[in-house]
Design a protein around this motif. Structure first.
Motif, short mmCIF file in Angstrom:
data_model
loop_
_atom_site.label_atom_id
_atom_site.label_comp_id
_atom_site.label_asym_id
_atom_site.label_seq_id
_atom_site.Cartn_x
_atom_site.Cartn_y
_atom_site.Cartn_z
N LYS A 83 0.87 -1.18 0.00
CA LYS A 83 0.00 0.00 0.00
C LYS A 83 0.91 1.23 0.00
O LYS A 83 1.71 1.42 0.92
CB LYS A 83 -0.89 0.00 1.24
CG LYS A 83 -1.70 1.28 1.44
CD LYS A 83 -2.89 1.36 0.51
CE LYS A 83 -4.01 0.45 0.93
NZ LYS A 83 -5.21 0.60 0.06
N ILE A 84 0.77 2.05 -1.04
CA ILE A 84 1.55 3.29 -1.13
C ILE A 84 0.60 4.45 -0.83
O ILE A 84 -0.43 4.61 -1.50
CB ILE A 84 2.16 3.49 -2.54
CG1 ILE A 84 2.81 2.20 -3.05
CG2 ILE A 84 3.13 4.67 -2.54
CD1 ILE A 84 3.99 1.73 -2.30
N VAL A 115 -5.20 12.18 8.11
CA VAL A 115 -4.37 11.25 7.34
C VAL A 115 -3.90 10.10 8.23
O VAL A 115 -3.95 8.93 7.84
CB VAL A 115 -3.15 11.99 6.73
CG1 VAL A 115 -2.16 10.99 6.12
CG2 VAL A 115 -3.60 12.99 5.68
N TYR A 116 -3.47 10.44 9.44
CA TYR A 116 -2.97 9.42 10.35
C TYR A 116 -4.06 8.42 10.74
O TYR A 116 -3.78 7.23 10.92
CB TYR A 116 -2.36 10.06 11.60
CG TYR A 116 -1.66 9.07 12.49
CD1 TYR A 116 -0.61 8.29 11.99
CD2 TYR A 116 -2.03 8.91 13.82
CE1 TYR A 116 0.04 7.38 12.80
CE2 TYR A 116 -1.38 8.00 14.63
CZ TYR A 116 -0.35 7.22 14.12
OH TYR A 116 0.29 6.31 14.93
N SER A 117 -5.28 8.89 10.85
CA SER A 117 -6.38 7.98 11.16
C SER A 117 -6.54 6.93 10.06
O SER A 117 -6.74 5.74 10.33
CB SER A 117 -7.68 8.78 11.32
OG SER A 117 -8.73 7.97 11.78
N PHE A 118 -6.41 7.37 8.79
CA PHE A 118 -6.45 6.43 7.66
C PHE A 118 -5.27 5.47 7.73
O PHE A 118 -5.41 4.25 7.56
CB PHE A 118 -6.42 7.22 6.35
CG PHE A 118 -6.21 6.36 5.12
CD1 PHE A 118 -7.28 5.76 4.48
CD2 PHE A 118 -4.93 6.16 4.62
CE1 PHE A 118 -7.08 4.96 3.36
CE2 PHE A 118 -4.72 5.36 3.50
CZ PHE A 118 -5.80 4.76 2.87
N VAL A 119 -4.09 6.02 7.98
CA VAL A 119 -2.87 5.20 8.00
C VAL A 119 -2.94 4.16 9.11
O VAL A 119 -2.56 2.99 8.91
CB VAL A 119 -1.64 6.11 8.18
CG1 VAL A 119 -0.39 5.29 8.49
CG2 VAL A 119 -1.41 6.94 6.91
N GLN A 120 -3.42 4.55 10.29
CA GLN A 120 -3.56 3.59 11.39
C GLN A 120 -4.44 2.40 11.00
O GLN A 120 -4.10 1.25 11.27
CB GLN A 120 -4.17 4.28 12.61
CG GLN A 120 -3.20 5.09 13.45
CD GLN A 120 -3.91 5.69 14.66
OE1 GLN A 120 -4.89 6.39 14.52
NE2 GLN A 120 -3.40 5.39 15.85
N GLU A 170 -3.20 -1.87 10.05
CA GLU A 170 -3.69 -3.08 10.68
C GLU A 170 -3.61 -4.25 9.70
O GLU A 170 -3.33 -5.39 10.09
CB GLU A 170 -5.15 -2.89 11.14
CG GLU A 170 -5.30 -1.92 12.29
CD GLU A 170 -6.76 -1.65 12.62
OE1 GLU A 170 -7.64 -2.33 12.02
OE2 GLU A 170 -7.03 -0.78 13.46
N GLN A 171 -3.84 -3.96 8.42
CA GLN A 171 -3.77 -5.01 7.39
C GLN A 171 -2.38 -5.11 6.77
O GLN A 171 -1.83 -6.21 6.64
CB GLN A 171 -4.80 -4.74 6.29
CG GLN A 171 -4.72 -5.72 5.12
CD GLN A 171 -5.70 -5.38 4.01
OE1 GLN A 171 -6.58 -4.55 4.17
NE2 GLN A 171 -5.53 -6.02 2.86
#
Length: 575
Positions: free
Chosen positions: A28-29, A57-62, A66-67
């Motif tokens: 995932k980039i 953005v960090y909420s998306f990245v977190q 997980e995956q």
């Protein structure tokens, strides 16, 4: 029984051998670009909640980590150090504490960053300090140290994930010298992107033998000075699988074919952390070698992922510090001012900037443009936050020497880009694009950038919108009534972006060669213009901003009704 165990063992070994030979790797980039200081979901300029930000953005990245865990690669594409008081405070006010931007990016575990023009605009003291405190490389293959001839920053970053080698090559638009004062980037030069890409692609292929090559380019698709060369590099330099763009604040996601016949994903998340580039890469490997790549990209809105509570808690003290900084009162305005009237004639907003520039420098004439499309400072107490509405960028203030003819020619080009050539009373006064802006059905948009719509103060003039470029401007006198002469040399106050050739008003308009502009500079502030504007207002205490009415559009029987129509046409969707 032994035979059964032996056969089972052989089958198990065979299965393991096949599994070792064949493998699927998913990456995932994630790209952010042009965040412009929007670290928190709060706009410290307008003092309202904000739908962009690194917190979102960090909420998306977190969630995605997980995956994907370590197979998520997080990249930033520049222009992160300028735009909000959050960045300004840690750039110039508190230079002792760790820089908020690097602390946040380290916390988010960025894998690499890239330089943007507005990062360079902060000056070497600021951007070198920021880079030194980042736990990841900030790239810049075409930013060259003139003393050594070598890149000032790492040209590329090698990442290895699950047996896959990824190389990220970073570059910046080479148009920096056309916009920014040399003292901000002294000792550096900015090379052509396509030439640089060819050079480093050869090195990358021979030295690194990568499985995936990503271009991280702070440059858009098209523009002047070869400013936006990302698309040309993607098409003309074989080897890139993905080109992550930025700079032009335009959403893009498409595939193009390069000269070798290979497909390249082009993606650009626009600005402010509202959207991010979200790329899925699936690689099939056999015996450690890539057999196929499947690359898919989408632009993902960050708002739907909410705000990371961990992020906000970690950086709560800095939030309070910046909030206190922007809440400081610096003066009082007796009238509200807005950029809205600035497109249709003299305005209190722009004429306040003119007045300050002339008073600060003692110049004869001032040039200034509306740097924001939709800014307002309300009547009453004025705070530090309002200064970011009054003046958007960290430009220096210059005084340059220009002849009367060069001043007229400068204005001729400005108003040519600004106004429609009216042929009837029903025509538009302003020069609009025929097609409305994508994603904003009710929003009219200008044919050219409005931050290049310079007006002048210190002279009295008219703009005849029925005439072609070269015949629009008639300068009748200086503002004090004394004669204006085409052959006289005047001292002109203007910002450093314009003084370095930005918008081409001095080069293409006035006809001054780019390399000769620095010879015309007779004064430059050592701090940004906003700093001096804040000090000026604080010293005055109370400001009474009014339009100076030193110029007008003619013929008024056409332009006055047209201005009313165009005002409604332009602003009906932003009220």
């Amino acid at each position: 029984m032994k035979r059964i165990v032996l056969i089972y063992g052989l089958l198990l070994c065979l299965a393991m051998s096949v599994a070792a030979q064949e493998k699927v790797v998913k990456l995932k980039i994630v790209e952010t670009s042009d965040v412009h200081g929007n670290y928190y979901p709060y706009n410290f300029i307008t003092r309202h909640e904000w739908k962009g930000s690194l917190a979102r953005v960090y909420s998306f990245v977190q969630k995605e980590r997980e995956q994907y865990k370590e197979n998520l690669i997080l990249l930033d594409n520049g222009d992160i150090l300028q735009g909000q008081p959050t960045a300004y405070y840690y750039n110039y006010i508190d230079t002792v504490s760790p820089h908020l931007c690097s602390e946040m990016m380290n916390y988010m575990k960025y894998d690499a960053g890239n330089m943007g023009n507005h990062d360079v605009e902060t000056g070497r003291a600021v951007f070198d300090r920021w880079i030194a405190t980042c736990d990841f490389p900030v790239l810049g293959a075409n930013i060259i140290d003139t003393s050594t001839g070598q890149p000032h920053l790492a040209p590329y970053k090698v990442l290895e994930r699950d047996g896959v080698k990824i190389v990220v090559l970073g570059m910046i638009t080479p148009a920096i010298p056309a916009w920014l004062s040399e003292n901000l980037w002294k000792g550096l030069r900015f090379d052509d992107m396509e030439e640089t890409a060819r050079k480093w692609m050869k090195v990358i292929r021979e030295k690194e033998n990568p499985d995936l090559v990503i271009g991280l380019f702070h440059a858009g698709q098209e523009g002047k000075y070869n400013e936006n060369a990302s698309l040309n590099v993607a098409k003309n330099v074989p080897g890139f699988d993905i080109v992550l763009m930025g700079h032009d604040h335009s959403r893009e996601c498409k595939k193009v074919m390069n000269v070798a016949g290979d497909s390249v994903l082009i993606i650009d998340p626009a600005s402010n952390g509202i959207v991010l580039s979200n790329v899925d890469v699936t690689l099939k490997l056999k015996d450690g070698k890539v057999q196929s790549k499947d690359i898919k990209g989408v632009l993902t809105e960050t708002e739907a992922y909410g705000i990371s509570e961990d992020f906000m808690k970690r950086f709560a003290p800095q939030y309070e510090t910046v909030q206190k900084f922007v809440s400081k009162k610096i003066g009082t305005f007796t009238e509200s001012i807005s950029t809205h009237p600035a497109f249709f004639g003299p305005s209190a907003f722009i004429d306040l900037i003119h007045t300050l520039q002339l008073d600060i420098t003692g110049a004869d004439i001032s040039f200034a443009a509306p740097l924001s499309f939709d800014s307002e400072i309300k009547k009453g107490d004025v705070f530090v936050s309002d200064m970011f509405n009054l003046y958007k960028y960290e430009n220096m203030l210059y005084v340059m020497t220009l002849s009367g003819k060069e001043i007229k020619d400068f204005l001729e080009m400005s108003y040519y880009m600004w106004t429609n050539r009216m042929k009837s009373p029903e025509d538009h006064l302003l020069w609009f694009k025929e097609k409305r802006r994508e994603g904003a059905e009710d929003r009219a948009s200008f044919q050219n950038y409005s931050f290049n719509f310079d007006s002048a103060s210190g002279i009295i003039y008219t703009v005849d919108v029925t005439k072609p470029q070269g015949e629009k401007i008639t300068i009748t006198s200086m503002a004090d009534g004394s004669p204006f002469r085409m052959d006289k040399i005047y001292k002109v106050a203007l910002n450093s972006y314009r003084g370095n050739g930005g918008g081409e008003l001095l080069t293409k308009g006035s006809g001054i060669p780019q390399e000769k502009l620095k010879d015309r500079i007779i004064f430059s502030t050592d701090k940004d213009l906003r700093f001096y504007l804040m000090n000026y207002i604080e010293e005055k205490g109370t400001m009474n901003p009014k339009a100076l009415n030193q110029w007008k559009f003619i013929p008024e029987k056409w332009t006055v009704p047209a201005a009313k129509r165009d005002y409604e046409y332009l602003f009906r969707s932003v009220r």
